[in-house]
Design a protein around this motif. Structure first.
Motif, PDB file in Angstrom:
ATOM      1  N   VAL A 116       0.860  -1.177   0.000  1.00 15.38           N
ATOM      2  CA  VAL A 116       0.000   0.000   0.000  1.00 15.38           C
ATOM      3  C   VAL A 116       0.900   1.232   0.000  1.00 15.38           C
ATOM      4  O   VAL A 116       1.770   1.373   0.866  1.00 15.38           O
ATOM      5  N   SER A 117       0.703   2.120  -0.963  1.00 16.94           N
ATOM      6  CA  SER A 117       1.549   3.311  -1.092  1.00 16.94           C
ATOM      7  C   SER A 117       0.700   4.571  -0.983  1.00 16.94           C
ATOM      8  O   SER A 117      -0.341   4.687  -1.648  1.00 16.94           O
ATOM      9  N   LEU A 118       1.147   5.522  -0.148  1.00 17.97           N
ATOM     10  CA  LEU A 118       0.475   6.796   0.039  1.00 17.97           C
ATOM     11  C   LEU A 118       1.472   7.933  -0.162  1.00 17.97           C
ATOM     12  O   LEU A 118       2.693   7.719  -0.122  1.00 17.97           O
ATOM     13  N   THR A 119       0.947   9.130  -0.362  1.00 24.92           N
ATOM     14  CA  THR A 119       1.819  10.308  -0.414  1.00 24.92           C
ATOM     15  C   THR A 119       2.345  10.593   0.983  1.00 24.92           C
ATOM     16  O   THR A 119       1.564  10.706   1.943  1.00 24.92           O
ATOM     17  N   TYR A 120       3.658  10.715   1.088  1.00 27.48           N
ATOM     18  CA  TYR A 120       4.276  10.923   2.405  1.00 27.48           C
ATOM     19  C   TYR A 120       4.040  12.345   2.896  1.00 27.48           C
ATOM     20  O   TYR A 120       4.200  13.318   2.160  1.00 27.48           O
ATOM     21  N   ASN A 121       3.648  12.453   4.175  1.00 21.05           N
ATOM     22  CA  ASN A 121       3.487  13.742   4.845  1.00 21.05           C
ATOM     23  C   ASN A 121       4.149  13.632   6.210  1.00 21.05           C
ATOM     24  O   ASN A 121       3.778  12.773   7.014  1.00 21.05           O
ATOM     25  N   SER A 122       5.116  14.487   6.457  1.00 19.77           N
ATOM     26  CA  SER A 122       5.915  14.357   7.684  1.00 19.77           C
ATOM     27  C   SER A 122       5.100  14.573   8.950  1.00 19.77           C
ATOM     28  O   SER A 122       5.458  14.063  10.020  1.00 19.77           O
ATOM     29  N   SER A 123       3.997  15.322   8.869  1.00 21.74           N
ATOM     30  CA  SER A 123       3.146  15.527  10.041  1.00 21.74           C
ATOM     31  C   SER A 123       2.161  14.378  10.233  1.00 21.74           C
ATOM     32  O   SER A 123       2.017  13.828  11.324  1.00 21.74           O
ATOM     33  N   THR A 124       1.508  13.996   9.152  1.00 20.85           N
ATOM     34  CA  THR A 124       0.534  12.907   9.216  1.00 20.85           C
ATOM     35  C   THR A 124       1.196  11.585   9.566  1.00 20.85           C
ATOM     36  O   THR A 124       0.624  10.760  10.292  1.00 20.85           O
ATOM     37  N   HIS A 125       2.410  11.389   9.086  1.00 20.37           N
ATOM     38  CA  HIS A 125       3.125  10.126   9.288  1.00 20.37           C
ATOM     39  C   HIS A 125       4.309  10.309  10.237  1.00 20.37           C
ATOM     40  O   HIS A 125       5.382   9.754  10.017  1.00 20.37           O
ATOM     41  N   ALA A 126       4.078  11.074  11.282  1.00 19.28           N
ATOM     42  CA  ALA A 126       5.166  11.376  12.228  1.00 19.28           C
ATOM     43  C   ALA A 126       5.519  10.193  13.119  1.00 19.28           C
ATOM     44  O   ALA A 126       6.621  10.133  13.672  1.00 19.28           O
ATOM     45  N   TRP A 127       4.585   9.275  13.312  1.00 20.11           N
ATOM     46  CA  TRP A 127       4.820   8.062  14.108  1.00 20.11           C
ATOM     47  C   TRP A 127       4.446   6.849  13.254  1.00 20.11           C
ATOM     48  O   TRP A 127       3.451   6.889  12.511  1.00 20.11           O
ATOM     49  N   LEU A 128       5.215   5.765  13.389  1.00 25.74           N
ATOM     50  CA  LEU A 128       5.026   4.558  12.594  1.00 25.74           C
ATOM     51  C   LEU A 128       4.861   3.365  13.525  1.00 25.74           C
ATOM     52  O   LEU A 128       5.565   3.262  14.544  1.00 25.74           O
ATOM     53  N   ARG A 129       3.943   2.448  13.166  1.00 30.67           N
ATOM     54  CA  ARG A 129       3.723   1.279  14.027  1.00 30.67           C
ATOM     55  C   ARG A 129       3.447   0.034  13.183  1.00 30.67           C
ATOM     56  O   ARG A 129       2.704   0.091  12.203  1.00 30.67           O
ATOM     57  N   ILE A 130       4.030  -1.102  13.608  1.00 29.40           N
ATOM     58  CA  ILE A 130       3.736  -2.420  13.040  1.00 29.40           C
ATOM     59  C   ILE A 130       3.355  -3.317  14.211  1.00 29.40           C
ATOM     60  O   ILE A 130       4.085  -3.396  15.206  1.00 29.40           O
ATOM     61  N   ARG A 131       2.206  -4.001  14.086  1.00 26.22           N
ATOM     62  CA  ARG A 131       1.742  -4.840  15.195  1.00 26.22           C
ATOM     63  C   ARG A 131       1.076  -6.102  14.663  1.00 26.22           C
ATOM     64  O   ARG A 131       0.627  -6.162  13.513  1.00 26.22           O
ATOM     65  N   GLU A 132       0.998  -7.117  15.536  1.00 24.50           N
ATOM     66  CA  GLU A 132       0.318  -8.353  15.201  1.00 24.50           C
ATOM     67  C   GLU A 132      -0.698  -8.650  16.283  1.00 24.50           C
ATOM     68  O   GLU A 132      -0.378  -8.664  17.476  1.00 24.50           O
ATOM     69  N   THR A 133      -1.947  -8.853  15.868  1.00 25.03           N
ATOM     70  CA  THR A 133      -3.007  -9.149  16.826  1.00 25.03           C
ATOM     71  C   THR A 133      -4.156  -9.845  16.114  1.00 25.03           C
ATOM     72  O   THR A 133      -4.474  -9.509  14.959  1.00 25.03           O
ATOM     73  N   GLY A 134      -4.763 -10.811  16.785  1.00 24.62           N
ATOM     74  CA  GLY A 134      -5.954 -11.472  16.243  1.00 24.62           C
ATOM     75  C   GLY A 134      -5.766 -12.112  14.893  1.00 24.62           C
ATOM     76  O   GLY A 134      -6.700 -12.152  14.086  1.00 24.62           O
ATOM     77  N   GLY A 135      -4.555 -12.605  14.599  1.00 21.35           N
ATOM     78  CA  GLY A 135      -4.302 -13.270  13.320  1.00 21.35           C
ATOM     79  C   GLY A 135      -4.030 -12.331  12.169  1.00 21.35           C
ATOM     80  O   GLY A 135      -4.010 -12.761  10.996  1.00 21.35           O
ATOM     81  N   ASN A 136      -3.777 -11.049  12.468  1.00 15.62           N
ATOM     82  CA  ASN A 136      -3.480 -10.059  11.427  1.00 15.62           C
ATOM     83  C   ASN A 136      -2.249  -9.233  11.796  1.00 15.62           C
ATOM     84  O   ASN A 136      -1.977  -8.988  12.978  1.00 15.62           O
ATOM     85  N   VAL A 137      -1.555  -8.797  10.753  1.00 15.69           N
ATOM     86  CA  VAL A 137      -0.519  -7.777  10.901  1.00 15.69           C
ATOM     87  C   VAL A 137      -1.124  -6.461  10.449  1.00 15.69           C
ATOM     88  O   VAL A 137      -1.813  -6.400   9.415  1.00 15.69           O
ATOM     89  N   LEU A 138      -0.862  -5.400  11.222  1.00  8.76           N
ATOM     90  CA  LEU A 138      -1.402  -4.074  10.899  1.00  8.76           C
ATOM     91  C   LEU A 138      -0.273  -3.054  10.845  1.00  8.76           C
ATOM     92  O   LEU A 138       0.630  -3.059  11.709  1.00  8.76           O
ATOM     93  N   TRP A 139      -0.353  -2.184   9.846  1.00 10.49           N
ATOM     94  CA  TRP A 139       0.579  -1.078   9.693  1.00 10.49           C
ATOM     95  C   TRP A 139      -0.201   0.208  10.008  1.00 10.49           C
ATOM     96  O   TRP A 139      -1.232   0.481   9.378  1.00 10.49           O
ATOM     97  N   ASP A 140       0.290   1.021  10.937  1.00  7.34           N
ATOM     98  CA  ASP A 140      -0.436   2.214  11.384  1.00  7.34           C
ATOM     99  C   ASP A 140       0.479   3.432  11.374  1.00  7.34           C
ATOM    100  O   ASP A 140       1.711   3.305  11.484  1.00  7.34           O
TER     101      ASP A 140
END
Length: 280
Positions: A116-140
């Motif tokens: 999944v590719s989005l336009t990068y914005n330094s404010s909107t994307h100031a924090w990055l997270r990768i997690r695994e829960t309930g049988g899924n990996v999520l990118w936030d």
């Protein structure tokens, strides 16, 4: 070793901690941040040992500065990766400031055709997270490290579940060409900086009435018991009766001059006087 979410680093001591023992490429801890050079043709990164578990856990990091393009023709990368033993198979959030994109990747053989590719914005994307829960990996991503927006969700790859105490965190930067600069990461698995206390000075001038809020006061009943010994100095007052007796002799003093030598003289009455006996 442990769930990856239990590892924290705010980078404030300006010393690369022992958990980042696999770091490479001239990285440093400077100004309370993890600084990673972005050098043409040279990979550099903070990296832990492959001792952690992502399954049932989460890893997040603040990105104050992504490496600027600085003349790169195709790529100036800043990436947050969860890697494991098989080279090229890893989860990533990859920012390319040449293309102006942020990608949420499940790489196999170093590529993901479904990223999944989005336009990068330094404010909107100031924090990055990768997690695994309930049988899924999520990118936030997040603006503040508190409220998160999910950018991609995928059924958990088998290697994530199987890699118990076998994954590592990598904070990476790289460029294909152009001028050297750097990326900076901060607050890995801790949002400590968002709770910072800032001291500010101000000059205040005001005329006006001051009001104050009332603070309720509650009076509570209580049963008090106490034993004590009281000492006091005593002042005694006495009323005494007395019977007085006295003998006294009273005397009077008279003129002590002798009066027996006085001779009364009786003469003729004078005119203008009223004569009464014995002179008549």
């Amino acid at each position: 070793m442990a769930l990856i979410g239990s590892f924290q680093d705010n980078f404030n001591d300006n010393v690369i901690g022992p958990n980042w023992g696999n770091s490479y490429g001239g990285v440093s801890e400077t100004g309370g941040k993890a600084r990673i050079p972005c050098v043409a043709g040279v990979f550099a990164g903070y990296q832990t040992a492959k001792d952690w578990t992502l399954a049932g856990s989460s890893a997040f990091v603040q990105l104050p500065l992504a490496a600027a393009a600085n003349g790169a023709s195709t790529e100036a990368q800043t990436a947050f990766n969860i890697i494991q033993a098989t080279a090229g198979t890893f989860l990533a959030i990859n920012i390319n400031t040449v293309a102006g994109t942020i990608r949420f990747e499940n790489n196999v053989g170093y590529t993901d055709g479904s990223a999944v590719s989005l336009t990068y914005n330094s404010s909107t994307h100031a924090w990055l997270r990768i997690r695994e829960t309930g049988g899924n990996v999520l990118w936030d991503t997040s603006t503040d490290g508190s409220t998160w927006t999910n950018r991609r969700t995928l059924a958990t790859p088998a290697w994530v579940t199987n890699s118990v105490n076998a994954v590592a965190v990598e904070l990476l930067s790289w460029r294909n060409n152009g001028t050297t600069n750097y990326a900076e990461f901060d607050n890995f698995n801790t949002a400590a900086s968002s709770a910072a206390v800032h001291f500010m000075s101000a000059s205040l001038t005001a005329d006006g009435a001051l009001g104050s809020a009332l603070t309720p006061s509650a009076v509570l009943g209580a049963s008090l018991e106490a034993s004590t010994s009281l000492d006091a100095s005593v002042t005694l007052a006495a009323v005494l009766s007395a019977e007085l007796a006295a003998d006294a002799t009273l005397g009077a003093q008279t003129d002590a001059a002798a009066r027996d030598d006085l001779t009364p003289l009786i003469g003729q009455p004078q005119s203008g006087w009223t004569v009464s006996p014995p002179w008549i």
